[in-house]
Design an enzyme around this catalytic site. Structure first.
Site, PDB file in Angstrom:
ATOM      1  CG  MET A 159      46.522   8.392  32.777  1.00 11.16           C
ATOM      2  SD  MET A 159      46.643   6.611  32.464  1.00 11.16           S
ATOM      3  CE  MET A 159      48.160   6.588  31.504  1.00 11.16           C
ATOM      4  CB  THR A 191      43.337  15.696  24.967  1.00  6.91           C
ATOM      5  OG1 THR A 191      42.949  16.982  24.473  1.00  6.91           O
ATOM      6  CG2 THR A 191      42.124  14.791  24.981  1.00  6.91           C
ATOM      7  CB  CYS A 192      47.452  12.504  26.541  1.00  2.00           C
ATOM      8  SG  CYS A 192      47.415  12.409  24.739  1.00  2.00           S
ATOM      9  CB  THR A 193      48.005  15.169  30.891  1.00  2.00           C
ATOM     10  OG1 THR A 193      49.209  14.756  30.239  1.00  2.00           O
ATOM     11  CG2 THR A 193      48.277  15.365  32.375  1.00  2.00           C
ATOM     12  CB  THR A 252      49.788  16.071  24.830  1.00  2.00           C
ATOM     13  OG1 THR A 252      49.165  14.791  24.906  1.00  2.00           O
ATOM     14  CG2 THR A 252      51.132  15.974  24.126  1.00  2.00           C
TER      15      THR A 252
END
Length: 161
Positions: A53, A47-49, A45
């Site tokens: 992270m 924001t996660c990517t 997704t």
């Protein structure tokens, strides 16, 4: 109720891909020494990517310099997706373990589960960053919105380490 400072990290099983397929990782292993753990809504997704992270990839060495033995990412995905996403983000090269909470049971025990039907997300983990010492929460910061990565990011958490 959500996990708080002073609480023990909940008991449960997470998954990772090993040589012969999925392997269980007992959360009891998070009670050994100092551990950085961050949770997020989903692999691959935005924001996660693109934010969450990478913030821990950038700060991994600084956390280790402060005495943290492990850096763990928790996400409600299957272990195969977690493994592919970890490789795509450079997590293994930074020494970050991406662990799957495939059934969401650990996320629920943390009190950090949420649904976002419009985005097709159900039983996902709120975005958070935490510092554990011998399995007890020393610091925990939970974002108000799953699309933001500020207080739970690597740099913000490193300031509290």
């Amino acid at each position: 109720m959500s996990i708080q400072i002073g609480d023990s990290f909940p008991k449960g099983a997470l998954l990772k891909v090993g040589e012969n397929g999925p392997e269980a990782v007992d959360t009891a292993s998070l009670s050994e020494g100092r551990v950085v753990i961050f949770g997020l809504p989903g692999a691959f997704t935005g924001t996660c990517t693109n934010a969450h992270m990478p913030s821990f990839v950038r700060t991994a060495d600084a956390f280790r310099a402060k005495g943290f033995q492990r850096i763990v990412c928790l996400t409600v995905n299957d272990p195969f997706v977690c493994d592919a996403w970890a490789s795509a983000t450079g997590a293994p090269d930074a020494g970050i373990e991406v662990l799957a909470d495939a059934d969401g049971s650990v996320t629920k025990a943390l009190g950090l589960d949420f649904d976002a039907p419009g985005a097709g997300l159900y039983g996902r983990c709120k975005r958070f960053g935490a510092l554990l010492r011998d399995g007890k929460v020393e610091v925990i910061d939970v974002e108000d919105s799953p699309g933001t990565c500020g207080i739970s990011g690597g740099e913000a958490l490193l300031e509290k380490a």
